[in-house]
Design a protein around this motif. Structure first.
Motif, PDB file in Angstrom:
ATOM      1  N   VAL A   1      21.256  15.429   5.935  1.00  0.00           N
ATOM      2  CA  VAL A   1      21.439  14.910   7.286  1.00  0.00           C
ATOM      3  C   VAL A   1      22.530  15.656   8.044  1.00  0.00           C
ATOM      4  CG1 VAL A   1      22.320  12.896   8.559  1.00  0.00           C
ATOM      5  CG2 VAL A   1      20.575  12.599   6.780  1.00  0.00           C
ATOM      6  N   ARG A   2      23.605  16.039   7.308  1.00  0.00           N
ATOM      7  CA  ARG A   2      24.770  16.604   7.985  1.00  0.00           C
ATOM      8  C   ARG A   2      24.430  17.885   8.728  1.00  0.00           C
ATOM      9  NH1 ARG A   2      26.415  13.747   8.590  1.00  0.00           N
ATOM     10  NH2 ARG A   2      27.515  12.882   6.811  1.00  0.00           N
ATOM     11  N   GLY A   3      24.628  17.862  10.050  1.00  0.00           N
ATOM     12  CA  GLY A   3      24.384  19.045  10.876  1.00  0.00           C
ATOM     13  C   GLY A   3      22.928  19.397  11.047  1.00  0.00           C
ATOM     14  N   ILE A   4      22.026  18.441  10.821  1.00  0.00           N
ATOM     15  CA  ILE A   4      20.591  18.743  10.873  1.00  0.00           C
ATOM     16  C   ILE A   4      20.144  19.172  12.267  1.00  0.00           C
ATOM     17  CG2 ILE A   4      19.909  16.338  11.311  1.00  0.00           C
ATOM     18  CD1 ILE A   4      17.446  16.877   9.517  1.00  0.00           C
ATOM     19  N   ASP A   5      20.858  18.731  13.294  1.00  0.00           N
ATOM     20  CA  ASP A   5      20.474  19.076  14.660  1.00  0.00           C
ATOM     21  C   ASP A   5      20.589  20.573  14.943  1.00  0.00           C
ATOM     22  OD1 ASP A   5      23.251  17.950  14.335  1.00  0.00           O
ATOM     23  OD2 ASP A   5      23.524  19.029  16.233  1.00  0.00           O
ATOM     24  N   SER A   6      21.393  21.284  14.148  1.00  0.00           N
ATOM     25  CA  SER A   6      21.550  22.730  14.334  1.00  0.00           C
ATOM     26  C   SER A   6      21.040  23.530  13.145  1.00  0.00           C
ATOM     27  CB  SER A   6      23.030  23.068  14.584  1.00  0.00           C
ATOM     28  OG  SER A   6      23.826  22.650  13.496  1.00  0.00           O
TER      29      SER A   6
ATOM     30  N   GLY B   1      24.146   8.345   6.212  1.00  0.00           N
ATOM     31  CA  GLY B   1      25.236   9.272   6.471  1.00  0.00           C
ATOM     32  C   GLY B   1      25.241   9.837   7.882  1.00  0.00           C
ATOM     33  N   ILE B   2      24.642   9.127   8.845  1.00  0.00           N
ATOM     34  CA  ILE B   2      24.618   9.609  10.226  1.00  0.00           C
ATOM     35  C   ILE B   2      26.033   9.543  10.800  1.00  0.00           C
ATOM     36  CG2 ILE B   2      23.586   9.318  12.508  1.00  0.00           C
ATOM     37  CD1 ILE B   2      21.536   9.871  10.331  1.00  0.00           C
ATOM     38  N   GLU B   3      26.527  10.672  11.319  1.00  0.00           N
ATOM     39  CA  GLU B   3      27.871  10.701  11.876  1.00  0.00           C
ATOM     40  C   GLU B   3      27.920  11.123  13.337  1.00  0.00           C
ATOM     41  OE1 GLU B   3      30.583  12.873   9.420  1.00  0.00           O
ATOM     42  OE2 GLU B   3      30.490  11.398   7.790  1.00  0.00           O
ATOM     43  N   THR B   4      26.802  11.608  13.883  1.00  0.00           N
ATOM     44  CA  THR B   4      26.795  12.012  15.291  1.00  0.00           C
ATOM     45  C   THR B   4      25.512  11.545  15.973  1.00  0.00           C
ATOM     46  OG1 THR B   4      25.671  14.147  14.973  1.00  0.00           O
ATOM     47  CG2 THR B   4      28.081  14.104  14.694  1.00  0.00           C
ATOM     48  N   GLN B   5      25.581  11.445  17.288  1.00  0.00           N
ATOM     49  CA  GLN B   5      24.398  11.070  18.056  1.00  0.00           C
ATOM     50  C   GLN B   5      23.315  12.131  17.920  1.00  0.00           C
ATOM     51  OE1 GLN B   5      24.841   9.373  22.053  1.00  0.00           O
ATOM     52  NE2 GLN B   5      23.402  10.919  22.827  1.00  0.00           N
ATOM     53  N   GLU B   6      23.718  13.397  17.850  1.00  0.00           N
ATOM     54  CA  GLU B   6      22.752  14.490  17.736  1.00  0.00           C
ATOM     55  C   GLU B   6      21.957  14.400  16.443  1.00  0.00           C
ATOM     56  OE1 GLU B   6      25.591  15.241  20.745  1.00  0.00           O
ATOM     57  OE2 GLU B   6      25.951  14.879  18.601  1.00  0.00           O
TER      58      GLU B   6
ATOM     59  N   GLN C   1      21.476   4.672   8.831  1.00  0.00           N
ATOM     60  CA  GLN C   1      22.727   4.098   8.354  1.00  0.00           C
ATOM     61  C   GLN C   1      23.792   5.185   8.427  1.00  0.00           C
ATOM     62  OE1 GLN C   1      22.320   2.671   4.350  1.00  0.00           O
ATOM     63  NE2 GLN C   1      24.357   1.756   4.254  1.00  0.00           N
ATOM     64  N   GLY C   2      25.017   4.811   8.760  1.00  0.00           N
ATOM     65  CA  GLY C   2      26.086   5.808   8.795  1.00  0.00           C
ATOM     66  C   GLY C   2      27.248   5.379   9.666  1.00  0.00           C
ATOM     67  N   TYR C   3      28.347   6.146   9.586  1.00  0.00           N
ATOM     68  CA  TYR C   3      29.552   5.813  10.327  1.00  0.00           C
ATOM     69  C   TYR C   3      29.331   5.827  11.835  1.00  0.00           C
ATOM     70  CZ  TYR C   3      32.476   6.211   6.132  1.00  0.00           C
ATOM     71  OH  TYR C   3      33.058   6.020   4.900  1.00  0.00           O
ATOM     72  N   TRP C   4      28.338   6.617  12.315  1.00  0.00           N
ATOM     73  CA  TRP C   4      28.103   6.669  13.750  1.00  0.00           C
ATOM     74  C   TRP C   4      27.661   5.306  14.283  1.00  0.00           C
ATOM     75  CZ3 TRP C   4      23.760   6.440  17.162  1.00  0.00           C
ATOM     76  CH2 TRP C   4      24.064   6.830  18.480  1.00  0.00           C
TER      77      TRP C   4
ATOM     78  N   LEU D   1      30.448  -8.747   8.702  1.00  0.00           N
ATOM     79  CA  LEU D   1      29.375  -7.932   9.249  1.00  0.00           C
ATOM     80  C   LEU D   1      29.892  -7.196  10.484  1.00  0.00           C
ATOM     81  CD1 LEU D   1      26.404 -10.465   9.015  1.00  0.00           C
ATOM     82  CD2 LEU D   1      27.255  -8.871   7.268  1.00  0.00           C
ATOM     83  N   PRO D   2      29.985  -5.866  10.430  1.00  0.00           N
ATOM     84  CA  PRO D   2      30.513  -5.117  11.571  1.00  0.00           C
ATOM     85  C   PRO D   2      29.508  -5.029  12.711  1.00  0.00           C
ATOM     86  CG  PRO D   2      29.775  -3.610   9.875  1.00  0.00           C
ATOM     87  CD  PRO D   2      29.622  -4.992   9.306  1.00  0.00           C
ATOM     88  N   ALA D   3      30.028  -4.875  13.921  1.00  0.00           N
ATOM     89  CA  ALA D   3      29.164  -4.676  15.081  1.00  0.00           C
ATOM     90  C   ALA D   3      28.608  -3.260  15.057  1.00  0.00           C
ATOM     91  CB  ALA D   3      29.957  -4.908  16.362  1.00  0.00           C
ATOM     92  N   VAL D   4      27.399  -3.095  15.609  1.00  0.00           N
ATOM     93  CA  VAL D   4      26.730  -1.792  15.663  1.00  0.00           C
ATOM     94  C   VAL D   4      26.851  -1.226  17.073  1.00  0.00           C
ATOM     95  CG1 VAL D   4      24.517  -0.597  15.380  1.00  0.00           C
ATOM     96  CG2 VAL D   4      25.126  -2.479  13.861  1.00  0.00           C
ATOM     97  N   ARG D   5      27.149   0.080  17.160  1.00  0.00           N
ATOM     98  CA  ARG D   5      27.291   0.705  18.472  1.00  0.00           C
ATOM     99  C   ARG D   5      25.991   0.658  19.265  1.00  0.00           C
ATOM    100  NH1 ARG D   5      29.004   5.675  19.777  1.00  0.00           N
ATOM    101  NH2 ARG D   5      30.168   6.151  17.882  1.00  0.00           N
ATOM    102  N   SER D   6      26.095   0.748  20.572  1.00  0.00           N
ATOM    103  CA  SER D   6      24.925   0.798  21.433  1.00  0.00           C
ATOM    104  C   SER D   6      24.186   2.116  21.201  1.00  0.00           C
ATOM    105  CB  SER D   6      25.355   0.686  22.896  1.00  0.00           C
ATOM    106  OG  SER D   6      24.264   0.792  23.749  1.00  0.00           O
TER     107      SER D   6
END
Length: 239
Positions: A161-166, A192-197, A211-214, A223-228
């Protein structure tokens, strides 16, 4: 236990939460597991399952259909039916449906006996549990393990997943996994998603669960809130 959300990009909601082991002082899973001896593995595995179910029963909103994902160590399961007793008792005591529990095993623990693992998955399915392979594409097995038996879900390892956008190479590998999973009727989750890209390119490839820190970091016994999440902008994307 800490809980990290799993986001459903099609339904635009939290699909479930993974229960992650933590030390009493907040130590991470690696630190905790490094202190577990071979003799303690079975008892530790059982205690973690029970604790996760008890907390989820208390924390999950009653009006939402959420999955609880629990990690287990295949080599700690000596006899599948016997090892499920504590889990089933905990679920019954807490009025937590077995259909809302997913057991995931990691490829990073070498599976010494694939036939034994297949027996575990068969027994778990008998009781309505969902089964998953964690860290797919890394560790001791991959497509060979998938050829032997098919879980309900696979979690694509964060190394892919890491850096898959590039990375055209990573994109090609993930498209191949998604295609194989579709033929085998297996759900795919990208972890392991860490960026919107990273999220956007994976969503475009046909992946539904993320699933991931992003999205959110694990929260200790809450239960943590999920970003928009951004609305899809590509017309005609097929899920």
């Amino acid at each position: 236990m800490a809980f990290q959300p799993i986001y459903d990009a099609v339904a635009d909601r939290v699909w479930g939460y993974e229960a992650l082991v933590r030390g009493l002082a907040g130590e991470g899973a690696f630190d905790v597991l490094s202190k577990v001896s071979a003799k303690q593995k079975y008892r530790f595995d059982q205690d973690c399952r029970v604790k996760a179910i008890e907390l989820a029963a208390r924390l999950f909103p009653a009006d939402e259909e959420l999955m609880l994902s629990i990690n287990f160590m295949p080599n700690a399961v000596y006899e599948p039916a016997a090892c499920l007793r504590a889990t089933l008792l905990a679920a019954g005591r807490c009025n937590f449906p077995t259909s809302a529990i997913m057991f995931e095993f990691t490829e990073n623990e070498e599976v010494l006996d694939t036939a034994h693992l297949e027996n575990i998955i068969t027994e778990y399915r008998k009781h309505g549990f969902t089964t998953a392979i964690d860290d797919f594409g890394a560790g001791h097995a991959g497509l060979g393990l998938l050829a032997d038996f098919q879980p309900d879900l696979i979690k694509i390892d964060m190394k892919l997943v890491r850096g898959i956008d590039s990375s055209p190479a990573r994109q090609a590998v993930v498209r191949g996994i998604v295609g194989i999973a579709a033929e085998l009727d297996i759900t795919v989750l990208a972890e392991g998603i860490e960026t919107q890209e990273e999220f956007l390119i994976l969503r475009e490839s046909g992946i539904r669960l993320f699933q991931g820190y992003w999205f959110a970091r694990p929260a200790f016994e809450e239960l943590p809130a999920v970003r928009s999440v951004p609305v899809p902008v590509t017309a005609g994307v097929s899920w």
